[in-house]
Design a protein around this motif. Structure first.
Motif, PDB file in Angstrom:
ATOM      1  N   MET A  27      -3.178  -5.770   5.554  1.00  0.00           N
ATOM      2  CA  MET A  27      -3.268  -4.438   4.934  1.00  0.00           C
ATOM      3  C   MET A  27      -4.539  -3.763   5.442  1.00  0.00           C
ATOM      4  SD  MET A  27      -2.113  -5.356   1.043  1.00  0.00           S
ATOM      5  CE  MET A  27      -1.045  -4.033   0.567  1.00  0.00           C
ATOM      6  N   ALA A  28      -4.807  -2.600   4.897  1.00  0.00           N
ATOM      7  CA  ALA A  28      -6.006  -1.834   5.244  1.00  0.00           C
ATOM      8  C   ALA A  28      -6.102  -1.643   6.757  1.00  0.00           C
ATOM      9  CB  ALA A  28      -7.266  -2.509   4.677  1.00  0.00           C
ATOM     10  N   ASP A  29      -5.023  -1.145   7.324  1.00  0.00           N
ATOM     11  CA  ASP A  29      -4.962  -0.890   8.769  1.00  0.00           C
ATOM     12  C   ASP A  29      -5.292  -2.124   9.587  1.00  0.00           C
ATOM     13  OD1 ASP A  29      -4.290   1.852   8.410  1.00  0.00           O
ATOM     14  OD2 ASP A  29      -6.395   2.315   8.027  1.00  0.00           O
ATOM     15  N   PRO A  55      -7.617   5.641  -3.474  1.00  0.00           N
ATOM     16  CA  PRO A  55      -7.342   5.009  -2.180  1.00  0.00           C
ATOM     17  C   PRO A  55      -8.429   4.002  -1.813  1.00  0.00           C
ATOM     18  CG  PRO A  55      -7.183   7.395  -2.020  1.00  0.00           C
ATOM     19  CD  PRO A  55      -7.758   7.081  -3.362  1.00  0.00           C
ATOM     20  N   ASP A  56      -8.064   3.048  -0.973  1.00  0.00           N
ATOM     21  CA  ASP A  56      -9.005   2.070  -0.421  1.00  0.00           C
ATOM     22  C   ASP A  56      -9.792   1.324  -1.494  1.00  0.00           C
ATOM     23  OD1 ASP A  56      -8.295   2.829   2.241  1.00  0.00           O
ATOM     24  OD2 ASP A  56      -9.537   4.612   1.974  1.00  0.00           O
ATOM     25  N   GLU A  73       0.855  -1.179   0.000  1.00  0.00           N
ATOM     26  CA  GLU A  73       0.000   0.000   0.000  1.00  0.00           C
ATOM     27  C   GLU A  73       0.893   1.231   0.000  1.00  0.00           C
ATOM     28  OE1 GLU A  73      -4.040  -0.904   2.354  1.00  0.00           O
ATOM     29  OE2 GLU A  73      -2.241  -1.095   3.587  1.00  0.00           O
ATOM     30  N   THR A  74       0.381   2.282  -0.621  1.00  0.00           N
ATOM     31  CA  THR A  74       1.102   3.546  -0.674  1.00  0.00           C
ATOM     32  C   THR A  74       0.716   4.420   0.518  1.00  0.00           C
ATOM     33  OG1 THR A  74      -0.642   4.583  -1.980  1.00  0.00           O
ATOM     34  CG2 THR A  74       1.133   3.475  -3.207  1.00  0.00           C
ATOM     35  N   GLU A  75       1.389   5.532   0.682  1.00  0.00           N
ATOM     36  CA  GLU A  75       1.073   6.463   1.782  1.00  0.00           C
ATOM     37  C   GLU A  75      -0.382   6.930   1.719  1.00  0.00           C
ATOM     38  OE1 GLU A  75       2.587   7.539   4.530  1.00  0.00           O
ATOM     39  OE2 GLU A  75       4.361   6.337   4.122  1.00  0.00           O
ATOM     40  N   ASP A  76      -0.942   7.039   0.501  1.00  0.00           N
ATOM     41  CA  ASP A  76      -2.341   7.483   0.369  1.00  0.00           C
ATOM     42  C   ASP A  76      -3.309   6.297   0.269  1.00  0.00           C
ATOM     43  OD1 ASP A  76      -1.663   6.708  -2.198  1.00  0.00           O
ATOM     44  OD2 ASP A  76      -2.474   8.496  -3.167  1.00  0.00           O
ATOM     45  N   ASP A  77      -2.878   5.129   0.775  1.00  0.00           N
ATOM     46  CA  ASP A  77      -3.717   3.931   0.902  1.00  0.00           C
ATOM     47  C   ASP A  77      -4.173   3.323  -0.414  1.00  0.00           C
ATOM     48  OD1 ASP A  77      -3.571   3.948   3.699  1.00  0.00           O
ATOM     49  OD2 ASP A  77      -5.210   5.392   3.827  1.00  0.00           O
ATOM     50  N   ARG A  78      -3.356   3.450  -1.457  1.00  0.00           N
ATOM     51  CA  ARG A  78      -3.663   2.772  -2.718  1.00  0.00           C
ATOM     52  C   ARG A  78      -2.983   1.407  -2.719  1.00  0.00           C
ATOM     53  NH1 ARG A  78      -1.329   4.976  -6.928  1.00  0.00           N
ATOM     54  NH2 ARG A  78       0.063   6.177  -5.609  1.00  0.00           N
TER      55      ARG A  78
END
Length: 179
Positions: free
Chosen positions: A123-125, A72-73, A47-52
């Protein structure tokens, strides 16, 4: 020339991927997750910093590919238990990377035969566990995935690829193949 060991190949592929995945496509923490590996390279997901969500493959010979979601997401984490196909690509074999949300993957079978499942990471927090399976060649149809939801164990189906049409080709298959 002798092929590198898998560990050496993954180290080389990691270096090449970090060189290719730059700028807004750079991996955020925890960095590159190895989804598949072989003596010629590796498949990564991150994942990237912007959640992609991104994935990429790198070979020991220097070829790299990087693909990232434009938003993102993508796909967003659902509220109910489910399997989410994330990547289907020919990298170290026919690689299928998927997420499990609100459930734990226990096993995967193809036509009743066990398929090795790689636990890639989260992923995804922490809300999506990432898993990968691999076949030697393009494989169509569905696999059966046994998952645990609390104390219950249920079986779900995961589509291996939606885009391949057999078109008379003799492709390997798991379960029923949609025409």
């Amino acid at each position: 020339m002798e092929s590198p060991s898998t560990d050496e190949a993954v180290a080389q592929a990691t270096d090449k991927m970090l060189t290719a995945a730059t700028g807004t496509n750079s991996p955020a923490e925890p960095g590159l997750l190895v989804a598949a590996e072989g003596n010629n390279g590796a498949l990564f997901i991150w994942e990237t910093e912007d959640d992609r969500l991104c994935h990429g493959a790198a070979t020991t010979q220097g070829m790299t590919t990087v693909a990232c979601a434009s938003r993102p997401d993508t796909p967003p984490v659902g509220k109910t238990p489910r399997l989410v196909p994330l990547v289907r690509v020919m990298a170290t074999g026919w690689n299928v990377v998927f997420g499990a949300e609100h459930e734990t993957v226990e096993s995967v079978t193809c036509n009743g035969e066990q398929v090795r499942v790689r636990d890639v990471g989260v992923m995804a927090d922490g809300r999506r566990a990432i898993h990968a399976i691999e076949f030697p060649d393009i494989t169509v149809g569905t696999v059966s995935v046994k998952v645990r939801r609390g104390t219950r164990v249920v079986t779900e189906s995961l589509e291996l690829d939606l885009s391949w049409k057999t078109g008379g080709q003799d492709l390997a298959s798991c379960g029923p193949v949609k025409p």
